[in-house]
Write a protein that holds these residues in place. Sequence first.
Motif, PDB file in Angstrom:
ATOM      1  N   UNK A   1       0.828  -1.286  -0.124  1.00  0.00           N
ATOM      2  CA  UNK A   1      -0.024  -0.038  -0.031  1.00  0.00           C
ATOM      3  C   UNK A   1       0.910   1.122  -0.047  1.00  0.00           C
ATOM      4  N   UNK A   2       1.741   1.158   0.914  1.00  0.00           N
ATOM      5  CA  UNK A   2       2.752   2.471   0.829  1.00  0.00           C
ATOM      6  C   UNK A   2       3.586   2.540  -0.352  1.00  0.00           C
ATOM      7  N   UNK A   3       3.942   1.541  -0.933  1.00  0.00           N
ATOM      8  CA  UNK A   3       4.360   1.708  -2.212  1.00  0.00           C
ATOM      9  C   UNK A   3       3.680   2.348  -3.524  1.00  0.00           C
ATOM     10  N   UNK A   4       2.217   1.954  -3.259  1.00  0.00           N
ATOM     11  CA  UNK A   4       1.483   2.833  -4.096  1.00  0.00           C
ATOM     12  C   UNK A   4       0.862   4.087  -3.605  1.00  0.00           C
ATOM     13  N   UNK A   5       1.613   4.841  -2.466  1.00  0.00           N
ATOM     14  CA  UNK A   5       1.524   6.124  -2.172  1.00  0.00           C
ATOM     15  C   UNK A   5       0.100   6.102  -1.260  1.00  0.00           C
ATOM     16  N   UNK A   6      -0.273   4.901  -0.677  1.00  0.00           N
ATOM     17  CA  UNK A   6      -1.240   5.084   0.256  1.00  0.00           C
ATOM     18  C   UNK A   6      -0.877   5.183   1.643  1.00  0.00           C
ATOM     19  N   UNK A   7      -1.611   6.222   2.463  1.00  0.00           N
ATOM     20  CA  UNK A   7      -1.021   6.155   3.869  1.00  0.00           C
ATOM     21  C   UNK A   7      -1.870   5.034   4.774  1.00  0.00           C
ATOM     22  N   UNK A   8      -0.925   4.651   5.838  1.00  0.00           N
ATOM     23  CA  UNK A   8      -1.157   3.438   6.637  1.00  0.00           C
ATOM     24  C   UNK A   8      -1.442   4.017   8.163  1.00  0.00           C
ATOM     25  N   UNK A   9      -2.139   3.922   8.874  1.00  0.00           N
ATOM     26  CA  UNK A   9      -2.284   4.366  10.206  1.00  0.00           C
ATOM     27  C   UNK A   9      -0.918   3.948  11.143  1.00  0.00           C
ATOM     28  N   UNK A  10      -0.615   2.650  10.707  1.00  0.00           N
ATOM     29  CA  UNK A  10       0.685   2.120  11.558  1.00  0.00           C
ATOM     30  C   UNK A  10       1.622   2.033  10.119  1.00  0.00           C
ATOM     31  N   UNK A  11       2.759   2.522  10.188  1.00  0.00           N
ATOM     32  CA  UNK A  11       3.552   2.387   9.037  1.00  0.00           C
ATOM     33  C   UNK A  11       4.110   1.022   8.905  1.00  0.00           C
ATOM     34  N   UNK A  12       4.409   0.375   7.623  1.00  0.00           N
ATOM     35  CA  UNK A  12       4.827  -1.012   7.543  1.00  0.00           C
ATOM     36  C   UNK A  12       6.285  -0.557   7.994  1.00  0.00           C
ATOM     37  N   UNK A  13       7.117  -1.779   8.532  1.00  0.00           N
ATOM     38  CA  UNK A  13       8.439  -1.998   8.877  1.00  0.00           C
ATOM     39  C   UNK A  13       9.025  -3.088   8.411  1.00  0.00           C
ATOM     40  N   UNK A  14      10.350  -2.941   7.663  1.00  0.00           N
ATOM     41  CA  UNK A  14      11.201  -3.910   7.457  1.00  0.00           C
ATOM     42  C   UNK A  14      12.740  -3.269   7.616  1.00  0.00           C
ATOM     43  N   UNK A  15      13.731  -3.927   7.604  1.00  0.00           N
ATOM     44  CA  UNK A  15      14.896  -3.151   7.396  1.00  0.00           C
ATOM     45  C   UNK A  15      16.190  -4.001   7.102  1.00  0.00           C
ATOM     46  N   UNK A  16      17.229  -3.050   6.469  1.00  0.00           N
ATOM     47  CA  UNK A  16      18.369  -3.931   5.518  1.00  0.00           C
ATOM     48  C   UNK A  16      19.061  -4.661   6.508  1.00  0.00           C
ATOM     49  N   UNK A  17      19.534  -5.859   5.952  1.00  0.00           N
ATOM     50  CA  UNK A  17      20.081  -6.872   6.850  1.00  0.00           C
ATOM     51  C   UNK A  17      19.289  -7.419   8.042  1.00  0.00           C
TER      52      UNK A  17
END
Length: 345
Positions: free
Chosen positions: A8-24
């Motif tokens: 959703x975020x990659x499609x420029x949609x807002x999320x109430x709680x942001x998605x999270x992942x991280x490098x490594x």
Amino acid sequence: MKNSKFLRALNLKTNTIPPVWFMRQAGRYLPEYQKVRKNYSNFLDMCKEPKTCAELALQPIERFNLDASILFSDILTIPDALNLGLAFHEGEGPKFSNPISSTDDINNLYAFDVNSLDYVFRAVEETKNLIPANLPLIGFCGSPWTLAAYSIEGGGSKDFKKTKTFMAENPNALHDFLEILSDACYQYLKQQVLSGVNALQIFDSWADLLSENELELFSLRYTKKITQKLKDDPITNHIPIILFEKNPNKDITDLIFKDLSCISLYWTSDIRILSESLKNEVAIQGNLDPKVLSESDEIIQKEVQKICSLMKDYPGFIFNLGHGITPEIKPAKVEVMIKAIREDT
Ligand code: CP3
């Protein structure tokens, strides 16, 4: 996959709680990673075991319930496939036994055969089978420039002197090499998509070696060739593309081009200023300084909250670190970071 906050975020949609992942996110800071890692002396041998890669990609998902998984592999698989002889030994960074040191070395390179990286595509398939069905999987490659820098230098280095000398003395040969790498990266990413990845990230980890003009000429120009081919290809044109430029000597706003869905910010970038200028243009991923994770829980919470409140209404925000997590970080600190992201907003 429809409900993925990350997509959703990659499609420029807002999320109430942001998605999270991280490098490594799968890596040496996790004891469960170390347990698997100790069975291999050369890290690359581990990357060549698709089932092991899938197991390693799943580890941070199980521990932290992250919003995206990333393929477990490395950016240097392509130069290895060009016969530069990659090895990673205990306590050392990557080393090529057969680096590029002359124009002839480029003229005599093995033709890239995407099938020689079949172990990576099988790792994508195994990972898709293992991770939750609604969890997106990120595929990746290095930028042609970053791959060229490692290939010429023969490994990591402080100043990349060999690479800089090669660039000054043989610019045409370097351009030929970058062209070969761009085509290899395109084929590699396309095959990752065919094997099941849902988004792509291109790592330009040595962007900072280049001046503003050189960055366009030697790096972005070739990254754009990859993305252009992906966007012209009906098999890959719907896949969002994320670009990470490490500490570039150019305004981030001038780095954005039409094929990008998202820019991944290095920790030195001012996310506040950029969120104003990039609104409605691209998603933003980033950019907590990974060093914050060695601070107290209170400092971690404060720094996370700062980013989350700045980005609260940004259309397309993905929480990430501003570079890869380092091996000495305690997983409990990652837990603190994730809790702060999910409870604060
Ligand atoms: O969760 C993940 O992100 C796992 C997949 C992944 C790895 N490397 C595994 C890895 C990804 C996406 C990468 C990308 C990568 N590899 C980059 C771009 C990102 C960045 O950090 O800028 C770069 C520059 C490399 C090249 C590389 N690979 C180096 C310089 C090193 C050794 C030093 C270091 O920083 O770790 C690697 C080895 C490597 N790649 C490890 C892992 C988990 C550690 C290897 C080990 O266990 O010995």
